[in-house]
Design a protein around this motif. Structure first.
Motif, PDB file in Angstrom:
ATOM      1  N   LEU A 143       0.826  -1.219   0.000  1.00 52.17           N
ATOM      2  CA  LEU A 143       0.000   0.000   0.000  1.00 52.17           C
ATOM      3  C   LEU A 143       0.858   1.266   0.000  1.00 52.17           C
ATOM      4  N   LYS A 144       2.179   1.065  -0.039  1.00 51.16           N
ATOM      5  CA  LYS A 144       3.086   2.220  -0.061  1.00 51.16           C
ATOM      6  C   LYS A 144       3.893   2.154  -1.353  1.00 51.16           C
ATOM      7  N   VAL A 145       3.729   3.191  -2.194  1.00 52.59           N
ATOM      8  CA  VAL A 145       4.334   3.146  -3.526  1.00 52.59           C
ATOM      9  C   VAL A 145       5.835   2.887  -3.450  1.00 52.59           C
ATOM     10  N   GLU A 146       6.518   3.667  -2.610  1.00 59.72           N
ATOM     11  CA  GLU A 146       7.974   3.564  -2.590  1.00 59.72           C
ATOM     12  C   GLU A 146       8.433   2.182  -2.108  1.00 59.72           C
ATOM     13  N   GLU A 147       7.768   1.706  -1.088  1.00 60.58           N
ATOM     14  CA  GLU A 147       8.138   0.413  -0.511  1.00 60.58           C
ATOM     15  C   GLU A 147       7.841  -0.728  -1.498  1.00 60.58           C
ATOM     16  N   PHE A 148       6.672  -0.674  -2.133  1.00 60.99           N
ATOM     17  CA  PHE A 148       6.314  -1.725  -3.085  1.00 60.99           C
ATOM     18  C   PHE A 148       7.293  -1.719  -4.263  1.00 60.99           C
ATOM     19  N   THR A 149       7.664  -0.523  -4.710  1.00 59.94           N
ATOM     20  CA  THR A 149       8.609  -0.411  -5.830  1.00 59.94           C
ATOM     21  C   THR A 149       9.971  -0.978  -5.429  1.00 59.94           C
ATOM     22  N   LYS A 150      10.376  -0.688  -4.200  1.00 59.64           N
ATOM     23  CA  LYS A 150      11.665  -1.228  -3.730  1.00 59.64           C
ATOM     24  C   LYS A 150      11.623  -2.750  -3.679  1.00 59.64           C
ATOM     25  N   ILE A 151      10.500  -3.290  -3.233  1.00 61.59           N
ATOM     26  CA  ILE A 151      10.368  -4.752  -3.166  1.00 61.59           C
ATOM     27  C   ILE A 151      10.473  -5.338  -4.578  1.00 61.59           C
ATOM     28  N   ALA A 152       9.828  -4.655  -5.531  1.00 65.19           N
ATOM     29  CA  ALA A 152       9.865  -5.142  -6.919  1.00 65.19           C
ATOM     30  C   ALA A 152      11.287  -5.169  -7.473  1.00 65.19           C
ATOM     31  N   GLN A 153      12.151  -4.364  -6.876  1.00 65.95           N
ATOM     32  CA  GLN A 153      13.546  -4.295  -7.337  1.00 65.95           C
ATOM     33  C   GLN A 153      14.445  -5.252  -6.574  1.00 65.95           C
ATOM     34  N   PHE A 154      13.876  -6.297  -6.037  1.00 67.69           N
ATOM     35  CA  PHE A 154      14.657  -7.168  -5.148  1.00 67.69           C
ATOM     36  C   PHE A 154      15.958  -7.662  -5.767  1.00 67.69           C
ATOM     37  N   GLN A 155      15.977  -7.753  -7.099  1.00 70.32           N
ATOM     38  CA  GLN A 155      17.185  -8.304  -7.745  1.00 70.32           C
ATOM     39  C   GLN A 155      18.420  -7.453  -7.463  1.00 70.32           C
ATOM     40  N   LYS A 156      18.165  -6.149  -7.263  1.00 66.52           N
ATOM     41  CA  LYS A 156      19.290  -5.251  -6.984  1.00 66.52           C
ATOM     42  C   LYS A 156      19.932  -5.548  -5.640  1.00 66.52           C
ATOM     43  N   HIS A 157      19.178  -6.149  -4.735  1.00 69.20           N
ATOM     44  CA  HIS A 157      19.718  -6.411  -3.396  1.00 69.20           C
ATOM     45  C   HIS A 157      20.310  -7.815  -3.280  1.00 69.20           C
ATOM     46  N   ILE A 158      20.160  -8.583  -4.347  1.00 68.94           N
ATOM     47  CA  ILE A 158      20.620  -9.971  -4.218  1.00 68.94           C
ATOM     48  C   ILE A 158      22.080 -10.099  -4.629  1.00 68.94           C
ATOM     49  N   THR A 159      22.875 -10.548  -3.699  1.00 74.24           N
ATOM     50  CA  THR A 159      24.253 -10.881  -4.056  1.00 74.24           C
ATOM     51  C   THR A 159      24.390 -12.356  -3.664  1.00 74.24           C
ATOM     52  N   VAL A 160      24.462 -13.188  -4.664  1.00 66.46           N
ATOM     53  CA  VAL A 160      24.475 -14.633  -4.352  1.00 66.46           C
ATOM     54  C   VAL A 160      25.898 -15.116  -4.107  1.00 66.46           C
TER      55      VAL A 160
END
Ligand code: PEP
Length: 262
Positions: A245-262
């Motif tokens: 329900l929060k635009v910025e937070e939902f958008t950040k979640i959608a960008q999860f690939q940027k936070h993944i360092t495998v």
């Protein structure tokens, strides 16, 4: 056999936002995803507004050619007819809904929905070409009494029993104790149950079905914890309530690939 399952980030709005608020919100999400050049080819974004918002969302998505999917939060097990207050899958299909949530824990607990009914609702959606996002999950008491996986596995088995051969479904593992509590499962806990669900559906419906079916985790997902969930081999996305329900937070979640360092 290896199938690539497209990650799915799904926002369950629950009973929030009237149709005017929905229009403003979807517009902002559209801009926000454009701004960050979100790769919609590789990560699917779907929102689940209340029924009364769906026509407005459809109009906006079509007019602005937004590549956001949308669906409903519930559906009738029946086709059109004398069922006061219910919404048929036929109507959702006409509104361009690609998905419908079935068996959310709030419907199970506040409306007494059984696995059999959830299966029938899911089957009604499938008959109209709509993919059900079937929710399963254990309560805190179930967890204490039977461990994490027992109840979700039993629910998946009972719901699948109502479905035709090789259905296109998404399964959302949502531990009830994690929903809206701010206390998410750990990624390892979620993987353990999602892995067990994949094993169970493979056993019930064969390897191809087990490989292709996306399994989501849901329960207090936010931008800080999404990457850990998405690193797990059997977690293909997330069903998100509050944070959607929060635009910025939902958008950040959608960008999860940027936070993944495998
Ligand atoms: C939900 O309701 O499906 C859900 C996961 O909620 P939250 O993200 O707020 O825990």
């Amino acid at each position: 056999m290896t199938t690539v399952r497209k990650p799915l980030i799904a926002g369950n709005w629950k009973m929030n936002f009237d149709h005017l608020q929905a229009l403003a919100f979807v517009q902002k999400i559209g801009w926000s995803l454009n701004d960050i050049k979100h790769d919609l080819e590789n990560v699917e974004i779907v929102i689940f507004p209340p029924f009364t918002d769906l026509r407005s969302v459809q109009t906006l998505v079509d007019a602005d050619k937004l590549r956001i999917g949308y669906g409903a939060q519930d559906v009738s097990q029946h086709g059109p007819g004398a069922y006061t207050g219910e919404i048929a899958a036929e109507f959702l299909q006409k509104l361009g809904a690609q998905y419908v949530i079935t068996g959310h824990s709030e419907r199970r607990s506040y409306h007494g929905e059984s696995d059999e009914l959830i299966g029938k609702k899911s089957a009604a959606a499938l008959r109209q070409g709509i993919t059900p996002v079937i929710c399963v999950g254990e309560t805190a008491e179930d967890l204490e009494a039977h461990g994490a996986a027992a109840v979700p596995l039993q629910q998946v088995t009972a719901v699948l029993a109502e479905l035709p051969e090789n259905p296109e479904v998404v399964i959302a593992y949502e531990p009830v104790w994690a929903i809206g509590s701010g206390k998410a499962a750990t990624a390892a806990q979620a993987q353990e149950v999602c892995g067990a669900i994949r094993q169970k559906i493979t056993e019930l419906r064969g390897e191809a079905f087990g490989e292709k079916t996306r399994i989501l985790y849901g329960g207090s997902v936010k931008s800080e914890n999404i990457a850990e969930f998405m690193k797990q081999p059997d977690i293909d996305g997330a069903l998100i309530g509050g944070a959607s329900l929060k635009v910025e937070e939902f958008t950040k979640i959608a960008q999860f690939q940027k936070h993944i360092t495998v």
